[in-house]
Design a protein around this motif. Structure first.
Motif, PDB file in Angstrom:
ATOM      1  N   GLY A  87      -1.639  -0.922 -11.656  1.00 16.97           N
ATOM      2  CA  GLY A  87      -1.134  -2.277 -11.462  1.00 16.97           C
ATOM      3  C   GLY A  87       0.267  -2.473 -12.008  1.00 16.97           C
ATOM      4  O   GLY A  87       1.123  -3.082 -11.356  1.00 16.97           O
ATOM      5  N   GLU A  88       0.549  -1.944 -13.207  1.00 17.34           N
ATOM      6  CA  GLU A  88       1.828  -2.205 -13.873  1.00 17.34           C
ATOM      7  C   GLU A  88       2.936  -1.242 -13.450  1.00 17.34           C
ATOM      8  O   GLU A  88       4.098  -1.633 -13.353  1.00 17.34           O
ATOM      9  CB  GLU A  88       1.640  -2.137 -15.383  1.00 17.34           C
ATOM     10  CG  GLU A  88       0.732  -3.246 -15.926  1.00 17.34           C
ATOM     11  CD  GLU A  88       0.551  -3.170 -17.429  1.00 17.34           C
ATOM     12  OE1 GLU A  88       1.372  -2.506 -18.094  1.00 17.34           O
ATOM     13  OE2 GLU A  88      -0.417  -3.759 -17.946  1.00 17.34           O
ATOM     14  N   VAL A  89       2.594   0.014 -13.225  1.00 15.45           N
ATOM     15  CA  VAL A  89       3.610   1.017 -12.890  1.00 15.45           C
ATOM     16  C   VAL A  89       3.829   1.107 -11.381  1.00 15.45           C
ATOM     17  O   VAL A  89       4.956   1.307 -10.907  1.00 15.45           O
ATOM     18  CB  VAL A  89       3.231   2.393 -13.463  1.00 15.45           C
ATOM     19  CG1 VAL A  89       4.240   3.460 -13.060  1.00 15.45           C
ATOM     20  CG2 VAL A  89       3.104   2.324 -14.988  1.00 15.45           C
ATOM     21  N   PHE A  90       2.736   0.924 -10.593  1.00 14.49           N
ATOM     22  CA  PHE A  90       2.837   1.082  -9.141  1.00 14.49           C
ATOM     23  C   PHE A  90       2.700  -0.249  -8.393  1.00 14.49           C
ATOM     24  O   PHE A  90       2.720  -0.264  -7.162  1.00 14.49           O
ATOM     25  CB  PHE A  90       1.755   2.052  -8.646  1.00 14.49           C
ATOM     26  CG  PHE A  90       1.924   3.459  -9.144  1.00 14.49           C
ATOM     27  CD1 PHE A  90       2.596   4.409  -8.393  1.00 14.49           C
ATOM     28  CD2 PHE A  90       1.403   3.838 -10.381  1.00 14.49           C
ATOM     29  CE1 PHE A  90       2.750   5.705  -8.856  1.00 14.49           C
ATOM     30  CE2 PHE A  90       1.550   5.139 -10.851  1.00 14.49           C
ATOM     31  CZ  PHE A  90       2.231   6.071 -10.090  1.00 14.49           C
ATOM     32  N   SER A  91       2.504  -1.360  -9.133  1.00 19.55           N
ATOM     33  CA  SER A  91       2.382  -2.705  -8.535  1.00 19.55           C
ATOM     34  C   SER A  91       1.248  -2.781  -7.511  1.00 19.55           C
ATOM     35  O   SER A  91       1.382  -3.420  -6.455  1.00 19.55           O
ATOM     36  CB  SER A  91       3.704  -3.123  -7.875  1.00 19.55           C
ATOM     37  OG  SER A  91       4.750  -3.134  -8.818  1.00 19.55           O
ATOM     38  N   MET A  92       0.124  -2.151  -7.819  1.00 21.16           N
ATOM     39  CA  MET A  92      -1.032  -2.157  -6.930  1.00 21.16           C
ATOM     40  C   MET A  92      -1.931  -3.343  -7.277  1.00 21.16           C
ATOM     41  O   MET A  92      -2.153  -3.635  -8.439  1.00 21.16           O
ATOM     42  CB  MET A  92      -1.813  -0.842  -7.061  1.00 21.16           C
ATOM     43  CG  MET A  92      -1.003   0.400  -6.722  1.00 21.16           C
ATOM     44  SD  MET A  92      -1.833   1.952  -7.203  1.00 21.16           S
ATOM     45  CE  MET A  92      -3.221   1.963  -6.059  1.00 21.16           C
ATOM     46  N   PRO A  93      -2.529  -4.036  -6.262  1.00 17.05           N
ATOM     47  CA  PRO A  93      -3.458  -5.132  -6.534  1.00 17.05           C
ATOM     48  C   PRO A  93      -4.812  -4.612  -7.026  1.00 17.05           C
ATOM     49  O   PRO A  93      -5.073  -3.402  -7.015  1.00 17.05           O
ATOM     50  CB  PRO A  93      -3.594  -5.824  -5.176  1.00 17.05           C
ATOM     51  CG  PRO A  93      -3.327  -4.744  -4.183  1.00 17.05           C
ATOM     52  CD  PRO A  93      -2.284  -3.852  -4.814  1.00 17.05           C
ATOM     53  N   ILE A  94      -5.696  -5.542  -7.428  1.00 22.15           N
ATOM     54  CA  ILE A  94      -7.010  -5.158  -7.974  1.00 22.15           C
ATOM     55  C   ILE A  94      -7.785  -4.282  -7.000  1.00 22.15           C
ATOM     56  O   ILE A  94      -8.333  -3.235  -7.366  1.00 22.15           O
ATOM     57  CB  ILE A  94      -7.847  -6.418  -8.315  1.00 22.15           C
ATOM     58  CG1 ILE A  94      -7.187  -7.218  -9.436  1.00 22.15           C
ATOM     59  CG2 ILE A  94      -9.264  -6.033  -8.733  1.00 22.15           C
ATOM     60  CD1 ILE A  94      -7.896  -8.526  -9.744  1.00 22.15           C
ATOM     61  N   SER A  95      -7.862  -4.708  -5.735  1.00 19.53           N
ATOM     62  CA  SER A  95      -8.662  -3.967  -4.764  1.00 19.53           C
ATOM     63  C   SER A  95      -8.118  -2.565  -4.541  1.00 19.53           C
ATOM     64  O   SER A  95      -8.868  -1.616  -4.289  1.00 19.53           O
ATOM     65  CB  SER A  95      -8.711  -4.722  -3.433  1.00 19.53           C
ATOM     66  OG  SER A  95      -7.400  -4.946  -2.937  1.00 19.53           O
ATOM     67  N   ALA A  96      -6.798  -2.396  -4.651  1.00 12.07           N
ATOM     68  CA  ALA A  96      -6.186  -1.078  -4.441  1.00 12.07           C
ATOM     69  C   ALA A  96      -6.405  -0.163  -5.641  1.00 12.07           C
ATOM     70  O   ALA A  96      -6.664   1.034  -5.484  1.00 12.07           O
ATOM     71  CB  ALA A  96      -4.698  -1.221  -4.149  1.00 12.07           C
ATOM     72  N   THR A  97      -6.296  -0.715  -6.867  1.00 16.73           N
ATOM     73  CA  THR A  97      -6.509   0.134  -8.044  1.00 16.73           C
ATOM     74  C   THR A  97      -7.963   0.577  -8.145  1.00 16.73           C
ATOM     75  O   THR A  97      -8.257   1.642  -8.691  1.00 16.73           O
ATOM     76  CB  THR A  97      -6.099  -0.591  -9.336  1.00 16.73           C
ATOM     77  OG1 THR A  97      -6.819  -1.822  -9.453  1.00 16.73           O
ATOM     78  CG2 THR A  97      -4.615  -0.874  -9.358  1.00 16.73           C
ATOM     79  N   ALA A  98      -8.896  -0.232  -7.620  1.00 20.23           N
ATOM     80  CA  ALA A  98     -10.300   0.190  -7.609  1.00 20.23           C
ATOM     81  C   ALA A  98     -10.483   1.457  -6.784  1.00 20.23           C
ATOM     82  O   ALA A  98     -11.357   2.283  -7.069  1.00 20.23           O
ATOM     83  CB  ALA A  98     -11.187  -0.929  -7.061  1.00 20.23           C
ATOM     84  N   LEU A  99      -9.635   1.645  -5.760  1.00 21.30           N
ATOM     85  CA  LEU A  99      -9.746   2.837  -4.922  1.00 21.30           C
ATOM     86  C   LEU A  99      -9.291   4.101  -5.644  1.00 21.30           C
ATOM     87  O   LEU A  99      -9.599   5.208  -5.197  1.00 21.30           O
ATOM     88  CB  LEU A  99      -8.931   2.648  -3.640  1.00 21.30           C
ATOM     89  CG  LEU A  99      -9.580   1.774  -2.558  1.00 21.30           C
ATOM     90  CD1 LEU A  99      -8.686   1.698  -1.339  1.00 21.30           C
ATOM     91  CD2 LEU A  99     -10.947   2.329  -2.168  1.00 21.30           C
ATOM     92  N   LEU A 100      -8.532   3.956  -6.732  1.00 23.48           N
ATOM     93  CA  LEU A 100      -8.179   5.150  -7.510  1.00 23.48           C
ATOM     94  C   LEU A 100      -9.442   5.834  -8.006  1.00 23.48           C
ATOM     95  O   LEU A 100      -9.532   7.071  -8.019  1.00 23.48           O
ATOM     96  CB  LEU A 100      -7.282   4.766  -8.697  1.00 23.48           C
ATOM     97  CG  LEU A 100      -5.891   4.231  -8.358  1.00 23.48           C
ATOM     98  CD1 LEU A 100      -5.164   3.833  -9.641  1.00 23.48           C
ATOM     99  CD2 LEU A 100      -5.088   5.280  -7.588  1.00 23.48           C
ATOM    100  N   THR A 101     -10.426   5.046  -8.412  1.00 25.28           N
ATOM    101  CA  THR A 101     -11.700   5.603  -8.835  1.00 25.28           C
ATOM    102  C   THR A 101     -12.404   6.288  -7.670  1.00 25.28           C
ATOM    103  O   THR A 101     -13.101   7.291  -7.857  1.00 25.28           O
ATOM    104  CB  THR A 101     -12.597   4.492  -9.414  1.00 25.28           C
ATOM    105  OG1 THR A 101     -11.898   3.824 -10.455  1.00 25.28           O
ATOM    106  CG2 THR A 101     -13.890   5.068  -9.974  1.00 25.28           C
ATOM    107  N   THR A 102     -12.219   5.767  -6.474  1.00 28.27           N
ATOM    108  CA  THR A 102     -12.830   6.390  -5.294  1.00 28.27           C
ATOM    109  C   THR A 102     -12.251   7.781  -5.055  1.00 28.27           C
ATOM    110  O   THR A 102     -12.987   8.739  -4.785  1.00 28.27           O
ATOM    111  CB  THR A 102     -12.603   5.508  -4.051  1.00 28.27           C
ATOM    112  OG1 THR A 102     -13.135   4.208  -4.299  1.00 28.27           O
ATOM    113  CG2 THR A 102     -13.277   6.116  -2.832  1.00 28.27           C
ATOM    114  N   PHE A 103     -10.929   7.911  -5.150  1.00 28.12           N
ATOM    115  CA  PHE A 103     -10.310   9.230  -4.969  1.00 28.12           C
ATOM    116  C   PHE A 103     -10.803  10.198  -6.047  1.00 28.12           C
ATOM    117  O   PHE A 103     -11.093  11.363  -5.762  1.00 28.12           O
ATOM    118  CB  PHE A 103      -8.783   9.117  -5.015  1.00 28.12           C
ATOM    119  CG  PHE A 103      -8.185   8.590  -3.751  1.00 28.12           C
ATOM    120  CD1 PHE A 103      -7.964   9.432  -2.674  1.00 28.12           C
ATOM    121  CD2 PHE A 103      -7.850   7.250  -3.622  1.00 28.12           C
ATOM    122  CE1 PHE A 103      -7.416   8.955  -1.488  1.00 28.12           C
ATOM    123  CE2 PHE A 103      -7.308   6.758  -2.453  1.00 28.12           C
ATOM    124  CZ  PHE A 103      -7.090   7.606  -1.375  1.00 28.12           C
TER     125      PHE A 103
END
Length: 464
Positions: free
Chosen positions: A280-296
């Motif tokens: 969120g802070e370094v890449f400016s990703m929203p909540i729904s997008a950062t949740a996908l990091l866990t998916t990867f």
């Protein structure tokens, strides 16, 4: 000494698959608590990262209870069953506590907005207490669950069964992450707590209903009731807690492997409480997008678990595979630092996939080693000890991860948002290197010799 109750018959693979549904539920709850909820607390509600990490760590600081619950399930059956009542009660309790978490977190944020007073202090303590109780409930459910797996699988079947269970754990994490993405898409860019709270509370309610339903499906009929005389016989013949502790402390290898598990798990989870905030802070990703990091990460972990179970471990062996996995974790952490410098979201996703692959390979081999370092006569107690090592290090990971982020912000005031995260990832890489060094001292043959002699002494004293 009375003879123990006859062992339960081994499970069919279809039953192992059904039993693994509970592991998927545990993974889903972890994704919501460690992923979504902590990101909301740190980023949207602006709670101090150290406070969030400390609260989440309370879930794991109660980990010594795992040894107790393991011993209780070994020696104190309920309605003739050693495992299922503890699993079901634990699942009901952690589901109820999950429902309470969302309103309590938002209530605390509102109080802190008005300054840190006595009421806010009590509310912070209540969050810590809730997470501690949640950890107790998870320990009550998962320790007898793993002991049940040992009870119901043969030695040759067990490594593949455990691989399947941990694959399902990762599937649960992935499914929950996708559910967060789909259910909370409307919250992208929203920071108003009055909007966030009802949506998150509704999501948690639906999740809890699914978890309880799948838990009942997973464990129904997995442990038939023993006959009363068998139960009494089993209780008479069981190893006491003092005797179990004598077995655990009989080999220096137990301490070495315990230390390895602590460092290995730390290397996996120090970044865990801050990863979504990193996005969120370094890449400016929203909540729904950062949740996908866990998916990867989860997809990579699944691939790693399957590769290790079917190909890498049979060819390299357990210890070499564990060493390879730890080396890949170290590489992944270095790549995570590079991704922040580059600032490319696509590269970050690839790194999370590699990190998951490394985690899967290392986890599979570590679990196989854990089973080799467990005596069937005290399965619940040994599982409790290994669970204690992992839980304590997860607690430290959450606390250290949040604390290091706050420390980095103090050390680098006015620096780019990336700087504190580089501090966290760099220290985590050093922990991974230390785990590799300690792994070289693990000796399975020495463990078997030491605990075998200790078991003979324990039984001889009881017969005498």
């Amino acid at each position: 000494m009375a003879s123990a109750a006859p062992p339960l018959s081994p499970l069919r693979w279809i039953d192992v698959l059904r039993l693994s549904l509970f592991q998927g539920c545990v993974g889903a709850m972890a994704a919501v608590f460690v992923g979504m909820l902590n990101r909301v607390m740190i980023t949207e509600l602006a709670l101090p990262a150290l406070l969030v990490g400390g609260a989440l760590a309370c879930e794991q600081f109660v980990a010594p209870s795992r040894v107790l619950f393991g011993h209780l399930s070994d020696n104190h059956p309920i309605a003739g069953r050693h495992r299922l009542p503890y699993i079901l009660l634990g699942a009901v309790l952690f589901s109820l506590l999950a429902l309470l978490s969302v309103p309590l977190v938002f209530h605390t944020a509102r109080l802190l907005d008005g300054g840190i007073g006595l009421t806010a202090g009590f509310s912070i303590a209540a969050i810590a207490g809730l997470f501690a109780l949640y950890g107790l409930a998870v320990s009550m459910a998962t320790t007898p669950y793993l002991a049940l797996v040992i009870d119901r699988t043969t030695e040759s079947q067990r490594p593949r069964a455990v691989s399947l269970l941990w694959c399902m754990l990762t599937v649960g994490i992935i499914v929950a992450s996708i559910a967060i993405r789909l259910s909370l898409r409307s919250l992208d860019g929203v920071t108003d707590p009055s909007v966030l709270e009802p949506v998150l509370a509704g999501f948690m309610q639906r999740l809890v209903l699914v978890v309880l339903a799948l838990t009942l499906l997973a464990i129904a009929g997995m442990e038939p009731a023993r006959l009363p005389q068998s139960v009494a016989s089993s209780r008479d013949g069981a190893i006491t807690l003092a005797q179990s502790w004598a077995l655990i402390t009989s080999s220096r290898q137990v301490a070495v492997f315990f230390g390895f598990l602590v460092l290995f798990t730390l290397a996996l989870f120090i970044q865990d409480p801050i990863l979504e905030s990193f996005g969120g802070e370094v890449f400016s990703m929203p909540i729904s997008a950062t949740a996908l990091l866990t998916t990867f990460w989860g997809v990579g972990t699944l691939l790693g678990l399957v590769m290790a179970g079917l190909w890498v471990v049979p060819r390299l062996g357990k210890l070499p595979t564990a060493r390879l996995g730890c080396q890949l974790i170290l590489l992944s952490l270095l790549l995570l630092m590079v991704s922040g410098v580059l600032g490319q979201v696509a590269f970050l996703k690839v790194v999370m996939l590699i990190f998951g692959l490394a985690s899967g390979i290392a986890t599979n081999s570590a679990l196989c080693l854990m089973l080799d370092l467990t005596l069937p006569q005290a399965a619940g107690t040994f599982v409790g000890v290994w669970g204690l090592a992992q839980a304590l290090s997860r607690a430290l990971g959450k606390l250290v991860g949040g604390g290091l982020l706050d420390l980095g912000r103090l050390l680098f005031p006015g620096a780019p948002a990336l700087a504190p995260y580089l501090l966290v990832f760099g220290i985590e890489a050093l922990v991974a290197f230390a785990a590799i060094l300690l792994l070289s001292r693990v000796n399975l043959r020495q463990f078997r010799e030491d605990t075998g002699r200790s078991l003979s002494r324990v039984l001889a004293l009881e017969l005498g």
